[in-house]
Every structure is written in C-alpha cells, then in structure tokens.
Design a protein around this motif. Structure first.
Motif, PDB file in Angstrom:
ATOM      1  N   PHE A  33       0.871  -1.202  -0.129  1.00 52.24           N
ATOM      2  CA  PHE A  33       0.013  -0.172   0.023  1.00 52.24           C
ATOM      3  C   PHE A  33       0.940   1.194   0.008  1.00 52.24           C
ATOM      4  CE2 PHE A  33      -2.555   3.235   2.433  1.00 52.24           C
ATOM      5  CZ  PHE A  33      -3.563   3.269   1.267  1.00 52.24           C
ATOM      6  N   TYR A  34       2.008   1.251   0.799  1.00 52.93           N
ATOM      7  CA  TYR A  34       2.953   2.388   0.745  1.00 52.93           C
ATOM      8  C   TYR A  34       3.200   2.937  -0.666  1.00 52.93           C
ATOM      9  CZ  TYR A  34       7.121  -0.350   0.094  1.00 52.93           C
ATOM     10  OH  TYR A  34       8.135  -1.078  -0.286  1.00 52.93           O
ATOM     11  N   ARG A  35       3.380   1.888  -1.530  1.00 53.13           N
ATOM     12  CA  ARG A  35       3.683   2.548  -2.985  1.00 53.13           C
ATOM     13  C   ARG A  35       2.776   3.333  -3.308  1.00 53.13           C
ATOM     14  NH1 ARG A  35       6.754  -0.805  -6.355  1.00 53.13           N
ATOM     15  NH2 ARG A  35       6.509   0.976  -7.807  1.00 53.13           N
ATOM     16  N   LEU A  81       4.768   4.011 -11.024  1.00 55.91           N
ATOM     17  CA  LEU A  81       5.186   5.349 -10.738  1.00 55.91           C
ATOM     18  C   LEU A  81       6.532   5.042  -9.551  1.00 55.91           C
ATOM     19  CD1 LEU A  81       2.473   7.908 -10.770  1.00 55.91           C
ATOM     20  CD2 LEU A  81       3.910   7.138 -12.666  1.00 55.91           C
ATOM     21  N   PRO A  82       7.599   5.996  -9.705  1.00 55.46           N
ATOM     22  CA  PRO A  82       8.252   5.974  -8.539  1.00 55.46           C
ATOM     23  C   PRO A  82       7.638   6.069  -7.024  1.00 55.46           C
ATOM     24  CG  PRO A  82       9.274   7.404  -9.887  1.00 55.46           C
ATOM     25  CD  PRO A  82       7.723   7.067 -10.300  1.00 55.46           C
ATOM     26  N   LYS A 135       8.328  12.305 -18.370  1.00 56.60           N
ATOM     27  CA  LYS A 135       9.663  11.363 -18.432  1.00 56.60           C
ATOM     28  C   LYS A 135       9.796  10.659 -17.345  1.00 56.60           C
ATOM     29  CE  LYS A 135      11.264  13.477 -22.870  1.00 56.60           C
ATOM     30  NZ  LYS A 135      12.187  14.222 -23.429  1.00 56.60           N
ATOM     31  N   ASP A 136      10.847  10.255 -17.136  1.00 56.99           N
ATOM     32  CA  ASP A 136      11.495   9.288 -15.962  1.00 56.99           C
ATOM     33  C   ASP A 136      11.582  10.285 -14.833  1.00 56.99           C
ATOM     34  OD1 ASP A 136      11.176   7.039 -17.119  1.00 56.99           O
ATOM     35  OD2 ASP A 136      13.318   6.936 -17.707  1.00 56.99           O
ATOM     36  N   PHE A 146       3.986  13.316 -12.264  1.00 56.24           N
ATOM     37  CA  PHE A 146       3.941  12.590 -13.571  1.00 56.24           C
ATOM     38  C   PHE A 146       2.758  12.679 -14.167  1.00 56.24           C
ATOM     39  CE2 PHE A 146       7.460  10.592 -11.239  1.00 56.24           C
ATOM     40  CZ  PHE A 146       8.219  10.479 -12.229  1.00 56.24           C
ATOM     41  N   THR A 147       2.770  13.209 -15.557  1.00 55.99           N
ATOM     42  CA  THR A 147       1.546  13.370 -16.140  1.00 55.99           C
ATOM     43  C   THR A 147       1.367  12.088 -17.213  1.00 55.99           C
ATOM     44  OG1 THR A 147       2.716  15.017 -17.772  1.00 55.99           O
ATOM     45  CG2 THR A 147       1.329  15.777 -16.036  1.00 55.99           C
TER      46      THR A 147
END
Length: 789
Positions: free
Chosen positions: A5-7, A180-181, A251-252, A268-269
């Motif tokens: 979940f923390y992700r 996503l990060p 991008k990254d 991030f779009t």
C-alpha cells in the motif's frame, strides 16, 4: 493489487519545512509564472484595487472592457456628462487597457506560425496557445479546489460493494500508480475539443472531483489553444505541439507541483511523444488511396494509458432510437405529444415538436429521452415501447455518477433486454436506410455500448468524459470569433486577468485568507458554485435564507416578498378557483390542534393570508449525499388568460396513512400561503400555522410498474369526491410546505391519439390518468428504481 500500500501513497512536503538551500533549489523547479508576479504588490497593500482609485472605479473599468469596444470606450470617456461630474482616474482607453495589462494574470498566451513540409497555405497557420504544463500547475495548486482534489488512488466500499466514481477510484489509476516511483503523484490529463472555426482545445486534470469538472463555470477547465486549421491531420500535429511540455514532464524525472495548501508533489503526467516531420501532401494522397484517414500520428498515439474513445456517444439516440420512434408513431403525432406536455421551469419544452431538429446538442438528446417512453404509450406496439424503454434505461444507468457491481449488472441487463426485444423494431419497419427498410442491426455505435462496463471499471464514471462539456465550454469561452490574432491574445489575457483580480481583490479587501478558504462544513454547497461559496464566507450577510425539513435533508426557498401580501379567504377562493379552501383549512387546523395540543383564537374565515406563486425545492443527490442538487421550481399560479385553469406543478408528499405510518402520495400544488397577523394584534399563531402551507389536490395510484411491464412505471389517477348532490369535485387538502419530498412529472395517458382540445396549458387538467415519469431526470430514475415503494 500486488504492490504494498505504501507504494500508492502520494509523497508531499511543505516548502516552509525545507532547509533554505533546498527551498531555493525546489523553488527553481517551479518559479512563479511571470504573469503572477505582481510588480505593484506594495501599492496594493495600501489600496487593494491599485491602479484603480477604489472598488467602484475598478467595477467601472471592468464593465467598459468587457462590454464596449475600444472606440466606444473613448466615446464614453469624452461624454459632456464628465464636464460636470468626477472623471475616472483613467482618461483614455489606452490608459485603461494598460492598467488591465498590468494586472496579475494566468499563464500568458502566445502566437506561433506553424509550417508543415508538403502543405502550402495562402496565409500562415497561426496557432494561439499557452503552455499546457503551466496551466496544469495552476489547476493543481488553485486554492478554490482545496477540498475537491485527490492525490492518490483509493477504493470506496459502500454496503459491502465497491464504488466506481471519479477516475482515482477506478482500476486504471491503481495500475498507473504501480508503475510510478514510490511517493509520486499522477496527474491525469483530460482534453476536450470541438470542430468549430476556432478549434478550441480545453484541459483539466482528473485529480479534481468529477462534479466540479462537470460544471463549465467553475473554472476547472482551461482553454489552452485555438487552432484555425481545417485538415484533421494538421490539427493532431498542433495538439502534439501544444502538449509538448506535458510530455517532457511525463518522462522518468517527472516534475514538481505545489498543491492548494502549498505542499510540493512529485508529479507525473505520463505523456511521451515523438514529433517527426514528414511530406504531408504526399502522405495524405497515399493514405486516401487505401481508404485511410490520413492521420500519420494521432496526438495520443504515444500517450501512455490514454483512451480517447471513452465517452458517451450522445448522437446515438438521435441517429437511431429517435428515428425508429418517428417511423412508428408518425412525425405529426410525435410532435403533438411533445408540444402538449406541461411546461416545467428548468426543463426544455419543445413548442414546435422534436422531428424538425436536425442537429441536436447532448442536452436536447436528454430532454427528449426524459419523456419519449411515456409519450409513445398507446401509439406504438407494446414490444416496441419496451425495446425503447430498455435502451433509455441503459443510457440512464450508464450515466450514473457512481457505479457499483450491482448497478453495472443492471446496466448490462438493460442492454440484454433491448437485444431481446429489438425484433419489434424490425417488425414495425422502423429501421430504415437510403434504400428502404433494413432488417439488421449493424450499428457500430450500438456495438460500442457492449464495452461500457469494462470502461467504467477501468476509468470510473463515464459522465466525467461526457462530450456535453464541450458544448458548455464553447458558450463560456468562444462567444465571438477573433478578427485579428494580436487582438485575440489581448482579449484572452484581459478576460483571465480581470476574473482572477476580481476574485482575489474581494478576499484581500475583506481580510480573508486565500489558502484553503473553503470551510469543510460548507463542502457540499461548493459543488454548486465554488467561487460563490467562497464569497459567502466573506459576505455572510448576502446569503439567502430558507426553510429546512424536519430531517434537514430538504431545503425550501420562498421569496421574502410574497406575490400577494394580504388576501382574504374569500378572495383566495375566487382568485384561485378553490371553492373548498375555507373548509379544508378548517379541517387542517382542527386536526393539528388535537394532535399537537396547540390552540388559537385566530379565525381563518376573517383573517388575511400572504400567497406565493412558486417556491424552490432543493435536495441532496440520490447518488452522493454530500452533493446538493440545483433547486427545482414548483409553480402554483392562479388561473389567467394564458392558463385558464392555472399553472400548477406536481410533487410527492409524505402523509400519514390509515395505519398511522408515513406514506407517499402524488399531489398538485394549487396554492402556497401563510396566515398573516396584523402588527397591532397580540394574537400568537400555533407552530403549525407559523410556517408556509400548501393547498394541494391528490392523485391515487392505480397501477404499479409490474402491472405494465412495457412501461415499468407507476400510474396515477386524479382523486375525486362526490357531494350530496352526486356531483364530483377534486379532493383538496392543506399540508405543510415541509411535507414535500420531491418534484415529480406527470405525463397524460394520451391513448392512440392526442385530444385536439388539449394544449400544454391544460394537459394536467384535461386528463385524469397519468404516468409518473421515472425518467424525468437521473435523480428521479434512481429514486423510483431503488427507494420508492
């Protein structure tokens, strides 16, 4: 979902909590846009409306710029009237426009000349646009939306079932978040466009609540481009260029954005693009030779997770079901049935019928859908009516703002029922083409309906992607074509600068905070108009008052000034044609006196009454209880030349049944009134006479939805009493205003043909049996489908 979940938690920090060095580094990532840097900040601390002298002069300047041409402004300022009256601080239109130019603004507009290899034009193609990423940042950080923005995916469970509402509650949001990060925030981009001479392109973000995005006037949508381009492929190329900054931000490395509370998010779009020039003319010729559209690279082709085909194809109803009905019922009879319907405030009435309209808006489609099923009852075969009803039912279910597995299954079942009864359309020879009658249903738009359930589960409610928004945005943003590009840029900048300055100056002058200014307890009201709700905290004395029901779930509003200030009981009986008014009011007083123990010496036979011709009823949404719906006007006008029998609407009322339990009855409101005590009198009215009352005439239920499965609607009949002479008269009663629970729509049972003597002014009075229209609106449909018994 396979990921801890923390992700999926958004990571945000306050800029004020950072070390100085890091603060400067982060600020460099998102500096204040040039338009929002106010060079006159010091002067405005002394005079909020600087360079204008005061609020009045600011209002004058804004009015001139918004409503007059530059030549007209100069003529106005040169009027002889100013020879004897004080002049404004600005002496010419140039000085006024310079002052408007100096106001803080949104993202600046610019013009670019666009050239394409292999495509020659007589005049340069000029793209009017602004930086899409900067607009997104402004939307993401707007304090007006502080209580209406979501930063992370979530799951909502109600009654043990998952709900699919906004994008962030659907599966796709979770899928993207997994990629996503850790701690990053996704900002889903939603674009809207329309093929008009200006080709406007609008943008919003999926983080905002869908009920906010669904209202064009709440500034949740921003125009980012005007593209005077005819060729579809060139349009795609321009959109690709306008969105270039969004693609870089996807991008990254992502980018940083502050939210309404000034916390910073790593964003991030998810948009990636590759722009590659090509010989357009040669490519289009080759594409057309093999029957292709000629679009080499649609702007969404490399936009990760983009699904531009997800929207309600509102044209389907006008293109197919409405045409089937025209063929079966006949154009003249169908038009007549729509023309004689009772006129309700806030609902379109088709005074000329519906068959002559060639190009309809989404709103017109819905207005026809509302009554199409009840209107054709008696004029079309039962199975044909049922096929149309199931299709309308599918459309209503598909447009739910919130879905559950049960509602999705009901939607799928409605579509299956249509396919089970669609043979009646073929039997009626209603499906026709250029070559005559068709006996198939090869309709691509009909096939698209099969995918709606999966789309809702992936992206949430379909209505948040409705094409109806385009129609409203065109009204609010594209009223006039621009004659010159430079003029366009200045007009756009002026419109946005004045809107921004007017709102912020109002709060600054009242000493109100601009960060998260919307109070949580007022959150539900802000869905009607965020800016007005915000203002109500600054100007509380200007708010309207009303009456609440006992459970505080229904609000009623009457104007402070009645339509008639002091009518006697006798004059009411004459003016409103209510011969038993005195009798039923006496019954009401006697009954309530016994039940409450409150008694009065006031004699209603000689007293006076204030009366109103209408009141407003406002309810919480049946889908989302935190949302307050727009108010509905209930009319109760006395007889007149235009309405010889009065103009009175119908409502649902809670009354005590024979067993003492509360039950619902349909009634027509004939009079809105309240007893009036002279100021010099020491009489005190009991509680039940101290609030507004209604004189109503009842209907009773004669059939339920199961009795007539082709319509699946309640049927009601006007209630009559018989006097000692055997003469029938309508059953009247007096009830409290707060006993009203819903506004309802009754459609007469026309039979095979509409009575020629009936008009929209007399349809509720000329018939005795009616259908209780469950398709009057989506709220009514949900209520009659789930709650009403």
């Amino acid at each position: 979902m396979g990921v801890p979940f923390y992700r999926r938690q958004s990571f945000c920090i306050s800029i004020l909590s950072l070390p100085v060095g890091l603060t400067n580094h982060v600020l460099q990532q998102f500096p204040i846009p040039p338009g929002l840097q106010d060079p006159y900040d010091y002067q405005r601390k002394i005079n909020t409306y600087y360079p204008f002298h005061d609020e009045g002069e600011w209002e004058l300047g804004r009015f001139l710029v918004e409503n007059l041409t530059q030549t007209q402004i100069d003529k106005f300022l040169k009027l002889k009237w100013f020879h004897t009256h004080p002049r404004p601080s600005f002496s010419s239109k140039d000085q006024l426009l310079d002052w408007i130019d100096a106001l803080p603004s949104f993202v600046p507009w610019k013009v670019s000349n666009i050239e394409f290899t292999g495509y020659k034009t007589t005049y340069p193609v000029q793209l009017i646009w602004c930086d899409a990423l900067e607009v997104v940042k402004q939307l993401f950080s707007d304090p007006v939306f502080a209580n209406h923005i979501t930063f992370q995916p979530h799951v909502v469970n109600t009654g043990g079932q998952r709900e699919y509402g906004d994008y962030m509650s659907a599966d796709m949001a979770w899928k993207i978040q997994d990629h996503l990060p850790v701690g990053a925030t996704q900002v889903p981009i939603i674009l809207v466009s329309d093929k008009t001479p200006m080709h406007p392109l609008f943008i919003t973000i999926g983080n905002l609540d869908s009920e906010i995005r669904s209202k064009a006037t709440l500034r949740a949508w921003r125009c980012i481009a005007y593209m005077p381009i005819a060729k579809f492929s060139l349009w795609h190329k321009c959109v690709d260029l306008v969105c270039a900054s969004l693609k870089v931000a996807a991008k990254d490395d992502g980018c940083f954005m502050p939210d309404p509370s000034r916390y910073i998010h790593y964003v991030f779009t998810r948009l990636v693009a590759h722009v590659d020039p090509w010989d357009l003319d040669a490519f289009q010729k080759a594409a057309k030779a093999v029957h292709l559209s000629g679009v080499h690279m649609p702007y969404w082709c490399d936009w990760i997770y983009a699904c531009p085909s997800v929207f309600l194809t509102s044209e389907f109803f006008a293109d197919h079901p409405l045409n089937w009905v025209k063929e079966t019922v006949g154009k003249h009879e169908l038009d007549t049935r729509f023309m004689v319907q009772h006129k309700r405030v806030g609902t379109r009435h088709f005074t000329k019928g519906v068959t002559h309209v060639n190009q309809m808006t989404g709103c017109e489609h819905r207005d026809i859908q509302r009554t199409i099923v009840t209107s054709i009852a008696g004029a079309a075969p039962p199975r044909f009516i049922r096929s149309i009803r199931t299709l309308v039912e599918f459309i209503y279910l598909a447009q739910n703002p919130v879905h559950s597995p049960n509602s999705l299954q009901s939607m799928v079942q409605a579509l299956a029922d249509f396919h089970g009864f669609k043979d009646a359309i073929i039997d009626a020879e209603a499906r026709r083409g250029k070559k005559g009658v068709k006996e198939d249903f090869f309709i691509p738009k009909l096939e698209l309906l099969q995918s709606f359930r999966g789309t809702v589960e992936r992206l949430g409610s379909l209505m948040q992607f409705s094409a109806d928004m385009t129609e409203r945005l065109l009204i609010t943003h594209c009223k006039h074509l621009f004659e010159r590009t430079k003029q366009c840029i200045r007009i756009l900048s002026h419109q946005e600068s004045m809107e921004l300055f007017n709102l912020y100056a109002l709060f600054y002058s009242r000493g109100a905070t601009l960060v998260n200014a919307i109070h949580i307890e007022d959150e539900e009201v802000t869905t009607v108009n965020l800016a007005l709700s915000w203002v109500s905290h600054v100007l509380p004395d200007e708010a309207h008052s009303g009456v609440l029901s006992g459970d505080a779930l229904t609000a009623f509003h009457l104007t402070s000034m009645p339509d008639f200030k002091a009518l006697t009981a006798t004059s009411i009986q004459t003016k409103y044609s209510l011969v038993d008014f005195t009798h039923v009011l006496s019954q009401f007083i006697n009954c309530l006196s016994l039940s409450t123990g409150e008694h009065t010496h006031w004699d209603h036979r000689y007293g006076h009454f204030r009366t109103w011709n209408k009141f407003r009823l406002q309810l919480h949404s049946a889908f989302q209880s935190r949302v307050i719906m727009p108010s509905r006007v209930i009319q109760a006008y006395p007889p007149s030349d235009a309405f010889p029998l009065g103009n009175c609407d119908t409502v649902l009322i809670n009354v005590a049944g024979d067993n003492g339990q509360s039950t619902s009855r349909v009634a027509q409101v004939q009079l809105i009134f309240q007893p009036k005590i002279p100021r010099v009198s020491d009489l005190v009215l009991p509680t039940f006479l101290s609030s507004p009352l209604l004189y109503i005439q009842f209907f009773h239920f004669v059939a339920n939805p199961n009795d007539r499965p082709k319509l699946a609607m309640w049927t009601v009949e006007r209630t009559y009493m018989v006097d000692e002479h055997g003469k029938r008269y309508r059953c009247g009663s007096v009830v409290s205003l707060v006993d009203v629970t819903h506004a309802v729509e009754l459609i007469p049972e026309y039979g095979s043909k509409v009575d020629e003597k009936i008009s929209s002014a007399t349809c509720l009075e000329g018939y005795d049996q009616f259908f209780l229209n469950s398709f009057a609106d989506k709220e009514s449909y949900h209520t009659f489908s789930t709650e009403f018994t």
